[in-house]
Design an enzyme around this catalytic site. Structure first.
Site, PDB file in Angstrom:
ATOM      1  N   ARG A 177      -7.541  -2.878   9.783  1.00 52.70           N
ATOM      2  CA  ARG A 177      -6.641  -3.660  10.463  1.00 52.70           C
ATOM      3  C   ARG A 177      -7.455  -4.418  11.778  1.00 52.70           C
ATOM      4  O   ARG A 177      -7.060  -5.532  12.170  1.00 52.70           O
ATOM      5  CB  ARG A 177      -5.290  -2.965  10.922  1.00 52.70           C
ATOM      6  CG  ARG A 177      -4.487  -2.465   9.585  1.00 52.70           C
ATOM      7  CD  ARG A 177      -3.448  -2.096   9.658  1.00 52.70           C
ATOM      8  NE  ARG A 177      -2.877  -1.377   8.777  1.00 52.70           N
ATOM      9  CZ  ARG A 177      -2.478  -1.718   7.593  1.00 52.70           C
ATOM     10  NH1 ARG A 177      -2.310  -3.034   7.182  1.00 52.70           N
ATOM     11  NH2 ARG A 177      -1.724  -0.882   6.548  1.00 52.70           N
ATOM     12  N   ARG A 213      -8.490  12.996  11.909  1.00 55.22           N
ATOM     13  CA  ARG A 213      -7.124  12.570  12.250  1.00 55.22           C
ATOM     14  C   ARG A 213      -6.311  13.872  12.019  1.00 55.22           C
ATOM     15  O   ARG A 213      -6.419  14.795  11.060  1.00 55.22           O
ATOM     16  CB  ARG A 213      -6.667  11.545  11.277  1.00 55.22           C
ATOM     17  CG  ARG A 213      -7.265  10.167  11.356  1.00 55.22           C
ATOM     18  CD  ARG A 213      -6.934   9.162  10.320  1.00 55.22           C
ATOM     19  NE  ARG A 213      -5.511   8.892  10.592  1.00 55.22           N
ATOM     20  CZ  ARG A 213      -4.891   8.037   9.817  1.00 55.22           C
ATOM     21  NH1 ARG A 213      -5.577   7.401   8.827  1.00 55.22           N
ATOM     22  NH2 ARG A 213      -3.762   7.767  10.120  1.00 55.22           N
ATOM     23  N   ARG A 232       2.966   6.190  -3.444  1.00 50.71           N
ATOM     24  CA  ARG A 232       4.125   6.828  -3.661  1.00 50.71           C
ATOM     25  C   ARG A 232       4.184   6.841  -5.227  1.00 50.71           C
ATOM     26  O   ARG A 232       4.731   7.698  -5.813  1.00 50.71           O
ATOM     27  CB  ARG A 232       5.527   6.381  -2.965  1.00 50.71           C
ATOM     28  CG  ARG A 232       5.309   6.962  -1.389  1.00 50.71           C
ATOM     29  CD  ARG A 232       6.054   6.028  -0.619  1.00 50.71           C
ATOM     30  NE  ARG A 232       6.052   6.534   0.743  1.00 50.71           N
ATOM     31  CZ  ARG A 232       5.309   6.458   1.532  1.00 50.71           C
ATOM     32  NH1 ARG A 232       3.954   5.687   1.401  1.00 50.71           N
ATOM     33  NH2 ARG A 232       5.407   6.743   3.053  1.00 50.71           N
ATOM     34  N   ARG A 241      -6.903   3.111  17.959  1.00 51.09           N
ATOM     35  CA  ARG A 241      -6.778   1.537  17.908  1.00 51.09           C
ATOM     36  C   ARG A 241      -6.372   0.786  19.288  1.00 51.09           C
ATOM     37  O   ARG A 241      -6.805  -0.444  19.548  1.00 51.09           O
ATOM     38  CB  ARG A 241      -5.683   0.931  16.846  1.00 51.09           C
ATOM     39  CG  ARG A 241      -5.897   1.388  15.522  1.00 51.09           C
ATOM     40  CD  ARG A 241      -4.734   0.813  14.532  1.00 51.09           C
ATOM     41  NE  ARG A 241      -5.238   0.713  13.097  1.00 51.09           N
ATOM     42  CZ  ARG A 241      -4.736   0.842  12.120  1.00 51.09           C
ATOM     43  NH1 ARG A 241      -3.341   1.012  12.139  1.00 51.09           N
ATOM     44  NH2 ARG A 241      -5.372   0.909  11.013  1.00 51.09           N
ATOM     45  N   LYS A 275       0.849  -1.189  -0.018  1.00 51.35           N
ATOM     46  CA  LYS A 275       0.041   0.005  -0.140  1.00 51.35           C
ATOM     47  C   LYS A 275       0.991   1.273   0.112  1.00 51.35           C
ATOM     48  O   LYS A 275       0.605   2.152  -0.793  1.00 51.35           O
ATOM     49  CB  LYS A 275      -0.896   0.049   1.117  1.00 51.35           C
ATOM     50  CG  LYS A 275      -1.969   0.799   1.245  1.00 51.35           C
ATOM     51  CD  LYS A 275      -3.157   0.522   2.151  1.00 51.35           C
ATOM     52  CE  LYS A 275      -2.885   0.608   3.550  1.00 51.35           C
ATOM     53  NZ  LYS A 275      -3.234   2.031   4.060  1.00 51.35           N
ATOM     54  N   GLY A 326      -5.068   8.315   5.253  1.00 51.41           N
ATOM     55  CA  GLY A 326      -4.021   9.376   5.691  1.00 51.41           C
ATOM     56  C   GLY A 326      -2.804   9.504   4.792  1.00 51.41           C
ATOM     57  O   GLY A 326      -2.581  10.691   4.639  1.00 51.41           O
ATOM     58  N   ASP A 336       1.792  -0.486  11.925  1.00 53.44           N
ATOM     59  CA  ASP A 336       0.602  -1.051  11.455  1.00 53.44           C
ATOM     60  C   ASP A 336       0.336  -2.252  11.803  1.00 53.44           C
ATOM     61  O   ASP A 336      -0.715  -3.162  11.571  1.00 53.44           O
ATOM     62  CB  ASP A 336       0.660  -0.723   9.902  1.00 53.44           C
ATOM     63  CG  ASP A 336       0.701   0.639   9.506  1.00 53.44           C
ATOM     64  OD1 ASP A 336       0.148   1.438  10.251  1.00 53.44           O
ATOM     65  OD2 ASP A 336       1.018   0.855   8.119  1.00 53.44           O
ATOM     66  N   LYS A 374      -4.953   6.727  14.571  1.00 55.31           N
ATOM     67  CA  LYS A 374      -4.892   5.861  13.191  1.00 55.31           C
ATOM     68  C   LYS A 374      -6.475   5.795  12.863  1.00 55.31           C
ATOM     69  O   LYS A 374      -7.390   6.598  12.998  1.00 55.31           O
ATOM     70  CB  LYS A 374      -4.419   4.404  13.483  1.00 55.31           C
ATOM     71  CG  LYS A 374      -2.897   4.624  13.773  1.00 55.31           C
ATOM     72  CD  LYS A 374      -2.152   5.159  12.523  1.00 55.31           C
ATOM     73  CE  LYS A 374      -0.469   5.070  12.693  1.00 55.31           C
ATOM     74  NZ  LYS A 374       0.245   5.760  11.629  1.00 55.31           N
TER      75      LYS A 374
HETATM   76  C1  S3P Z   1       2.519   5.101   6.188  1.00 56.48           C
HETATM   77  C2  S3P Z   1       3.115   5.531   7.361  1.00 56.48           C
HETATM   78  C3  S3P Z   1       2.521   5.161   8.786  1.00 56.48           C
HETATM   79  C4  S3P Z   1       1.352   4.146   8.744  1.00 56.48           C
HETATM   80  C5  S3P Z   1       0.717   4.063   7.677  1.00 56.48           C
HETATM   81  C6  S3P Z   1       1.149   4.177   6.289  1.00 56.48           C
HETATM   82  C7  S3P Z   1       3.125   5.416   5.053  1.00 56.48           C
HETATM   83  O1  S3P Z   1       1.901   6.237   9.141  1.00 56.48           O
HETATM   84  O2  S3P Z   1       0.986   3.841  10.022  1.00 56.48           O
HETATM   85  O3  S3P Z   1      -0.386   3.105   7.508  1.00 56.48           O
HETATM   86  O4  S3P Z   1       2.563   4.889   3.879  1.00 56.48           O
HETATM   87  O5  S3P Z   1       3.831   6.424   5.026  1.00 56.48           O
HETATM   88  P1  S3P Z   1       2.673   7.526  10.098  1.00 56.48           P
HETATM   89  O6  S3P Z   1       3.810   8.026   9.038  1.00 56.48           O
HETATM   90  O7  S3P Z   1       1.618   8.475  10.570  1.00 56.48           O
HETATM   91  O8  S3P Z   1       3.138   6.910  11.174  1.00 56.48           O
END
Ligand code: S3P
Length: 428
Positions: A387, A114, A19, A343, A14, A86, A312, A339
């Protein structure tokens, strides 16, 4: 259910899919992204890139994105919808901060709760004008501009915040740097390098050159890339196989980037039987197969700098607690409260419904092990969090009596075929 057996193809990672989709939309030409994630979250990113003018074609798990160069995006009439994601919202905020137009970014009910101040603050420092509800929550209104480079000492260990600033750095004058307080996943750095940006790492500091006037080529190049299987999705099968004694499964082509494998080290230290096979490197990322067999787990404590490296995977770990000899204790993980759901509360509440002994703390939880007694099936309320739903589907496999997971489809946020795959391995 006694065991799981068979081979598993996981959805594409994911984090990496997000990216690649964003950078492909900023590159010149057509990128081919193979084994792109089926997750609803990554499709939110594709929807946003398409609304911003990139041409996106989806053919099963192959996605072709044609970009018109870093300044080729155009404004969208409609608000950009990040859905539940997010990563989409925070990373895209970095890109939008550097455009010569304004954008509105929104998301679902959970995402609108969030915190976004963590990206608003550094992007403002770079010169962007950003408004959010209570200066912290989506919808975000972003007026893009020519940005100035900053040296950002990140107050928290977050790959999303690091990535937002590095992506904004592409549109800044000169060199932007981000220093992390603890190591986090480095997919943005690796992907930027793949697409041709000038990026360097020195210890915990990462530097990126602005595309105009840096020593890079001034543009990003389209690429053909394979997305590794998602280790964070693999963890549900690793956990299920560990807890069902006669299990024997093979997870194919899993992403094994060292900034993601802390969970495998932890499982190994607890006595899990996991073997890495056929490791190879593809486009900066490492992939390999994982052979997993049933094995009793000792349990233990997870804390400190380990936390951002397996953030995660903590829901699955906590839900495994009652099946371990000593139980599981999670400390220093207050981030879990912001999150896709809170959680910590979601885990404590649902574990208790299954009869587990749990101590909920502000920054974690302590879940008693086998001596506290067997879990029983229960009705699980995942609070819309993928999750949590998947973690309890796995916990249910060892419980006495049936478990019902409400709103179980929320698993599709990261893993649309999860229950079918679990069923198939159980029948295997
Ligand atoms: C992610 C970074 C993490 C992770 C999220 C995916 C990412 O979050 O919990 O599921 O793809 O950069 P944080 O950067 O807020 O810790």
């Amino acid at each position: 259910m006694k065991s799981l057996s068979g081979g598993v193809e996981l959805p594409g990672d994911k984090s990496i899919s997000h990216r690649y989709a964003m950078l492909a939309g900023l590159a010149e030409g057509t990128s081919e992204l193979r084994h792109f994630s089926a997750a609803a979250d990554c499709h939110s990113t594709l929807g946003c890139m398409s609304a911003l003018g990139a041409d996106v074609k989806i053919d099963k798990d192959v996605v072709r994105v044609t970009g018109r160069g870093p300044l080729g995006l155009k404004s969208s009439w409609l608000a950009l919808d990040a859905g539940n994601s997010g990563t989409t919202m925070r990373l895209l905020a970095g890109i939008l901060a550097g455009q010569n137009f304004s954008s509105k970014l929104t998301g679902d009910e959970s995402l609108q709760k969030r915190p976004m101040k963590r990206v608003i603050a550094p992007l403002r420092e770079m010169g962007a004008e950003i408004h959010g509800r209570d200066d912290n929550f989506a919808p975000l209104e972003i007026r893009g501009t020519k940005l100035k480079a900053i040296d950002f000492k990140m107050p928290m260990a977050s790959a999303q915040v690091k990535s937002a600033v590095l992506l904004a750095g592409l549109f800044a004058d000169g060199e932007t740097s981000v220093t992390e307080p603890a190591c986090t996943r480095d997919h943005t750095e690796l992907a930027l390098e793949e697409f041709g940006a000038a990026i360097e790492k020195h210890g915990r500091t990462i530097k990126v050159q602005g595309l105009a006037g840096g020593n890079g080529s001034g543009k990003l190049v389209a690429k053909s890339l394979d997305v590794p299987g998602d280790l964070s999705s693999a963890v549900f099968f690793i956990a299920a196989s560990s807890l069902l004694p006669d299990s024997n499964i093979l997870l194919h082509n899993v992403g094994l980037n060292p900034t993601r494998t802390a969970i495998l080290d932890l499982f190994a230290s607890m006595g899990a039987s996991i073997q890495m096979l056929g490791l190879k490197s593809t486009q900066g990322e490492i992939i390999g197969d994982l052979a997993v067999k049933g094995a009793p787990l000792k349990g233990g404590i997870v804390a400190g700098e380990q936390i951002p490296l397996l953030i995660d995977e903590l829901p699955m770990l906590a839900a495994l607690g009652p099946y371990t000899e000593e139980g599981i204790e999670i400390r220093d993980a207050a981030e879990l409260r912001v999150k896709e759901s809170d959680r910590i509360t979601a885990l404590a509440e649902n574990l208790r419904r299954m009869g587990a002994t749990v101590e909920e703390r502000p920054d974690g939880l302590k879940v008693a092990g086998l001596r506290a007694g067997k879990l029983r099936g229960a009705e699980i309320e995942p609070r819309g969090d993928h999750r949590i739903a998947m973690a309890f589907a796995v916990a249910a496999l060892g419980a006495q009596g049936p478990t019902i997971i409400r709103d179980a489809d929320c698993a599709g946020v990261s893993f649309p075929g999860f229950y079918t795959e679990l069923r198939r391995l159980a029948d295997g």
